[in-house]
Design an enzyme around this catalytic site. Structure first.
Site, PDB file in Angstrom:
ATOM      1  N   GLU A   1       0.851  -1.209   0.000  1.00 59.08           N
ATOM      2  CA  GLU A   1       0.000   0.000   0.000  1.00 59.08           C
ATOM      3  C   GLU A   1       0.880   1.251   0.000  1.00 59.08           C
ATOM      4  O   GLU A   1       2.007   1.240   0.519  1.00 59.08           O
ATOM      5  CB  GLU A   1      -0.896  -0.015   1.254  1.00 59.08           C
ATOM      6  CG  GLU A   1      -1.788   1.214   1.354  1.00 59.08           C
ATOM      7  CD  GLU A   1      -2.925   1.068   2.371  1.00 59.08           C
ATOM      8  OE1 GLU A   1      -2.898   0.104   3.157  1.00 59.08           O
ATOM      9  OE2 GLU A   1      -3.820   1.939   2.366  1.00 59.08           O
TER      10      GLU A   1
ATOM     11  N   GLU B   1     -12.581  -2.142   2.085  1.00 57.43           N
ATOM     12  CA  GLU B   1     -13.219  -1.801   3.365  1.00 57.43           C
ATOM     13  C   GLU B   1     -14.333  -0.771   3.122  1.00 57.43           C
ATOM     14  O   GLU B   1     -14.358   0.314   3.725  1.00 57.43           O
ATOM     15  CB  GLU B   1     -12.183  -1.337   4.398  1.00 57.43           C
ATOM     16  CG  GLU B   1     -11.187  -2.443   4.724  1.00 57.43           C
ATOM     17  CD  GLU B   1     -10.407  -2.267   6.018  1.00 57.43           C
ATOM     18  OE1 GLU B   1     -10.407  -1.181   6.606  1.00 57.43           O
ATOM     19  OE2 GLU B   1      -9.773  -3.259   6.448  1.00 57.43           O
TER      20      GLU B   1
ATOM     21  N   GLU C   1      -6.291  -9.109   3.617  1.00 57.98           N
ATOM     22  CA  GLU C   1      -5.456  -8.414   4.619  1.00 57.98           C
ATOM     23  C   GLU C   1      -5.466  -9.246   5.884  1.00 57.98           C
ATOM     24  O   GLU C   1      -6.550  -9.539   6.426  1.00 57.98           O
ATOM     25  CB  GLU C   1      -5.993  -7.011   4.932  1.00 57.98           C
ATOM     26  CG  GLU C   1      -5.766  -6.029   3.802  1.00 57.98           C
ATOM     27  CD  GLU C   1      -6.150  -4.593   4.167  1.00 57.98           C
ATOM     28  OE1 GLU C   1      -6.062  -4.222   5.363  1.00 57.98           O
ATOM     29  OE2 GLU C   1      -6.546  -3.862   3.241  1.00 57.98           O
TER      30      GLU C   1
ATOM     31  N   GLN D   1       2.034  -6.032   5.670  1.00 60.50           N
ATOM     32  CA  GLN D   1       2.219  -5.730   4.271  1.00 60.50           C
ATOM     33  C   GLN D   1       3.623  -6.153   3.857  1.00 60.50           C
ATOM     34  O   GLN D   1       4.397  -6.573   4.712  1.00 60.50           O
ATOM     35  CB  GLN D   1       1.999  -4.252   4.014  1.00 60.50           C
ATOM     36  CG  GLN D   1       0.585  -3.778   4.385  1.00 60.50           C
ATOM     37  CD  GLN D   1       0.231  -2.399   3.846  1.00 60.50           C
ATOM     38  OE1 GLN D   1       0.980  -1.772   3.110  1.00 60.50           O
ATOM     39  NE2 GLN D   1      -0.948  -1.879   4.239  1.00 60.50           N
TER      40      GLN D   1
HETATM   41  O1  AHR Z   1      -3.137  -2.469   6.197  1.00 61.31           O
HETATM   42  C1  AHR Z   1      -3.438  -1.236   6.774  1.00 61.31           C
HETATM   43  C2  AHR Z   1      -4.903  -0.841   6.634  1.00 61.31           C
HETATM   44  O2  AHR Z   1      -5.696  -1.746   7.331  1.00 61.31           O
HETATM   45  C3  AHR Z   1      -5.480  -0.869   5.244  1.00 61.31           C
HETATM   46  O3  AHR Z   1      -5.210   0.295   4.537  1.00 61.31           O
HETATM   47  C4  AHR Z   1      -6.937  -1.003   5.494  1.00 61.31           C
HETATM   48  O4  AHR Z   1      -7.605  -1.682   4.454  1.00 61.31           O
HETATM   49  C5  AHR Z   1      -7.009  -1.748   6.822  1.00 61.31           C
HETATM   50  O5  AHR Z   1      -7.849  -1.122   7.720  1.00 61.31           O
END
Ligand code: AHR
Length: 521
Positions: free
Chosen positions: A55, A202, A324, A373
Site C-alpha cells: 500500500e 473496506e 489483509e 504488508q
Molecule cells: O493495512 C493497513 C490498513 O488496514 C489498510 O489500509 C486497510 O484496508 C485496513 O484497515
C-alpha cells in the site's frame, strides 16, 4: 487432546491433559498422521495463499520497494535490488496494490505519464504524507513482471467514479482504443494481463462508509463497466467484511453473488482498535499465548463466513479471499505516526505459520490470502533503512512454506496437548501443514510452547520415504528480532532433529520453533 486437522475443519475427538497439568519430567508428545488415503491429486494449495499486499502507506512503496532510478541505493529501474532479490526468493504469487484505505482516494491518472507532470496529493489516511505519484500503474505492473507475480488491483469506489475505474481497466488491458493509445504514449506498447480486480476496499469504513445494501448495489454497478478486453479475463472481487461482521457477508452474497468471483475478508491479530495495541518487541509470555489464540481465531471466523456463503453458494463458486491479515502492534517509538512501522519478532513468525496452516486447510473456500504488508508496514517481509535491509522472521516462515504453493494438499490428523490462554481459547501446542509435489513431501510444524520441546511422531503408513533434510526457525528469546547492522538473531538454520525408524518419522521440535522437513516418497 486429540484434534483432527482435515481440509476445512478441526474435529476435537477427545479431551486430554492441558500443558499445565502435565508431569514436569514427561517429555511433551504429539502425533501428526498424514491421511494418505484422503489425498486427492486435484486438491492443491493455491499459490495465492502466500500473497502479498503493498500500500502507499509509510515507507512500504517509497523506500521499501521503490527508490527511483537516481537513488544511491542500488536499484534496477528504480526498484531496490536487495528487496527485489529477497522477494524473488519467496516466489511471491500475487501482489495487491495500491491499498488498503489509500485505494479509495487514489486517482490512477495522477500516476501515469512523465514524473515531473504528475500531481502531488496528501495521503490523508496515513499520516498526511505528501504523495508525489512517482510510483504508479506502470511502476506497479513492471514490478509484477520482474517478480513474475499476478497483479491484484484495488479500485477506487469510495471517491472515484465508475468511468474512472472502467478506464483504468481499459488502459491496462486493451490492445487498441483511446486508453491503449494513452498507455502506448506513456511507453508501454503491449497491454498487461490483469486478473484480480478489487472493487473498493473496506467499503464499510475508509472505503466510503457504505451500508452493506448500498455497497452491494454500488458493487453491481461498478463491476458492470469493468470489461474483458482482448482475451483478458477479470476475476472480480467485492469488498468484504472485517472480522466478525457476518451481516456484511450475508447481504453481499444475497444481493451480488452472481457478479463476483471473490469476496474479501480482513482479519488482524490486534489486541483492540482503540488505545495501545502493545509493543511489537516487549511482551510477556501471557501476551504471547494470547496472540496465538487471537491469530487462531481466524479459523472460527472463516468457518462462519464460509457457512453463510454456503447458504447462497453451496458449490463454493465464490471464493473467500483474506486479502489483509497479520499482526498489528504499536508503531515503533520515534517513527512517523500513521506509518504503521513495527518490528517483527519470533512471535510474529509463529503467527504467520499458524495462520498459513489455517489457510492451507480451508482452500475449498479460501483461495487467496495477502499478508499486510510487504515492506516496512505492519507484519512485513522486509524492513529497510537507507540502503540497509533486514529480512524479518515472518519472511523466513514464508520461505519455509513456499514449497506448499500449488502442491497437493495432504490432510493431517494432529493429536496434541492444548493450553487455555487469556481470552478463553484452547491453543494446540503443535500446528502443521503437509503437501506433496513431484514425488516429494513437504511438512511444516510449529511448536508454540515457549519452554518445552515436543517429540512428534509422524506415521508414514507403509510409504517408503527418505529424509531429504530439514530447516528450523527459532531464537533464544521469543522477543528476538532482526535489526539493522546486527547479525540475524532469527534465521533459518539446518535441522537435524528428524529421523525415520521403522516407518515412523520422529521429530524433536525445540520450544518456540517452526520446522520444515522434506521427504522423497
Ligand atoms: O493495512 C493497513 C490498513 O488496514 C489498510 O489500509 C486497510 O484496508 C485496513 O484497515
Amino acid at each position: 487432546m486429540k484434534t483432527t486437522h482435515k481440509r476445512a475443519s478441526i474435529y476435537v475427538l477427545a479431551a486430554g491433559l492441558a500443558c499445565g497439568a502435565m508431569n514436569a519430567w514427561a517429555a511433551e508428545k504429539a502425533t501428526v498422521t498424514p491421511l494418505f488415503d484422503q489425498v486427492s491429486e486435484s486438491v492443491t494449495i493455491p499459490a495465492e495463499i502466500y500473497g502479498q499486499f503493498a500500500e502507499h502507506l509509510g515507507s512500504c512503496i517509497y523506500g521499501g520497494l521503490w527508490v527511483g532510478e537516481d537513488s544511491p541505493v542500488p536499484n534496477t529501474n528504480g526498484y531496490r535490488n536487495d528487496v527485489l532479490q529477497a522477494l524473488k526468493d519467496l516466489n511471491v504469487p500475487v501482489m495487491r496494490w495500491p491499498g488498503g484505505c489509500f485505494a479509495d482516494e487514489y486517482h490512477w491518472t495522477d500516476g501515469i505519464g512523465p514524473k515531473e507532470n504528475r500531481p502531488v496529493m496528501v495521503n490523508t489516511n496515513w499520516g498526511g504524507t505528501v504523495e508525489d505519484n512517482s510510483f504508479g500503474t506502470h511502476e506497479f505492473f513492471n514490478l509484477c513482471e520482474l517478480l513474475e507475480c499476478e497483479p491484484y488491483l484495488s479500485g477506487n469506489v469510495g471517491s472515484g467514479t465508475v468511468e474512472e475505474l472502467a478506464k483504468w481497466v481499459e488502459y491496462i488491458t486493451a490492445e487498441d482504443g483511446p486508453m491503449a493509445k494513452k498507455r502506448k504514449e506513456n511507453g508501454r506498447e503491449k497491454p498487461w494481463k490483469l486478473k484480480y480486480l478489487g472493487v473498493g476496499n473496506e467499503s464499510w469504513g475508509c472505503g466510503g462508509n457504505f451500508t452493506p445494501e448500498a455497497y452491494a448495489d454500488a458493487y453491481r454497478r461498478y463491476q458492470t463497466y469493468c470489461r474483458n478486453f482482448n482475451g483478458n479475463n477479470l476475476y472480480k472481487i467485492a469488498s468484504g467484511a472485517s472480522d466478525y461482521d457476518y451481516k456484511w457477508t450475508d447481504v453481499l452474497m444475497k444481493k451480488a453473488r452472481n457478479h463476483m468471483k471473490g469476496l474479501s475478508l480482513h482479519y488482524y491479530t490486534v489486541p483492540g482498535w482503540t488505545g495501545s495495541k502493545g509493543s511489537a518487541t516487549k511482551f510477556s509470555d501471557d501476551d504471547f499465548y494470547w496472540t496465538m489464540g487471537k491469530c487462531l481465531e481466524i479459523e472460527d471466523v472463516i468457518n462462519r463466513h464460509d457457512s453463510i456463503m454456503t447458504v447462497y453458494d453451496p458449490n463454493k463458486k465464490v471464493a473467500l479471499l483474506v486479502d489483509e491479515w497479520g499482526t498489528w502492534w504499536d508503531e515503533e517509538p520515534g517513527t512517523t505516526p500513521g506509518h504503521l512501522y513495527q518490528q517483527n519478532t519470533l512471535r510474529d513468525a509463529l503467527v504467520a505459520s499458524l495462520s498459513l496452516d489455517v489457510f492451507n486447510r480451508h482452500t475449498d473456500r479460501v483461495k487467496m490470502a495477502n499478508i499486510a504488508q510487504i515492506a516496512n508496514v505492519l507484519q512485513s517481509m522486509v524492513l529497510t533503512k537507507g540502503d540497509q535491509m533486514v529480512l524479518t522472521p515472518t519472511y523466513y516462515v514464508f520461505k519455509m512454506y513456499a514449497p506448499h504453493q500449488n502442491a497437493t494438499f495432504v490432510p493431517l490428523d494432529i493429536q496434541t496437548s492444548t493450553r487455555k490462554v487469556r481470552g478463553g481459547r484452547e491453543v494446540p501446542t503443535v500446528s502443521a501443514s503437509a503437501s506433496k509435489k513431484d514425488g516429494n513431501m513437504h511438512i511444516t510444524l510449529t511448536n508454540v510452547d515457549l519452554n518445552n520441546p515436543v517429540e512428534v511422531s509422524i506415521p508414514l503408513d507403509g510409504v517408503n520415504a527418505k529424509l531429504n533434510g530439514g530447516e528450523i526457525l527459532t531464537a533464544k528469546a521469543i522477543t528476538d528480532y532482526n535489526d539493522f547492522g546486527q547479525a540475524e538473531k532469527v534465521t533459518i538454520r539446518p535441522f537435524d532433529g528428524a529421523k525415520i525408524k521403522k516407518g515412523m518419522l520422529n521429530v524433536n521440535i525445540p520450544a518456540k520453533s517452526v520446522i520444515s522437513i522434506d521427504l522423497s516418497l
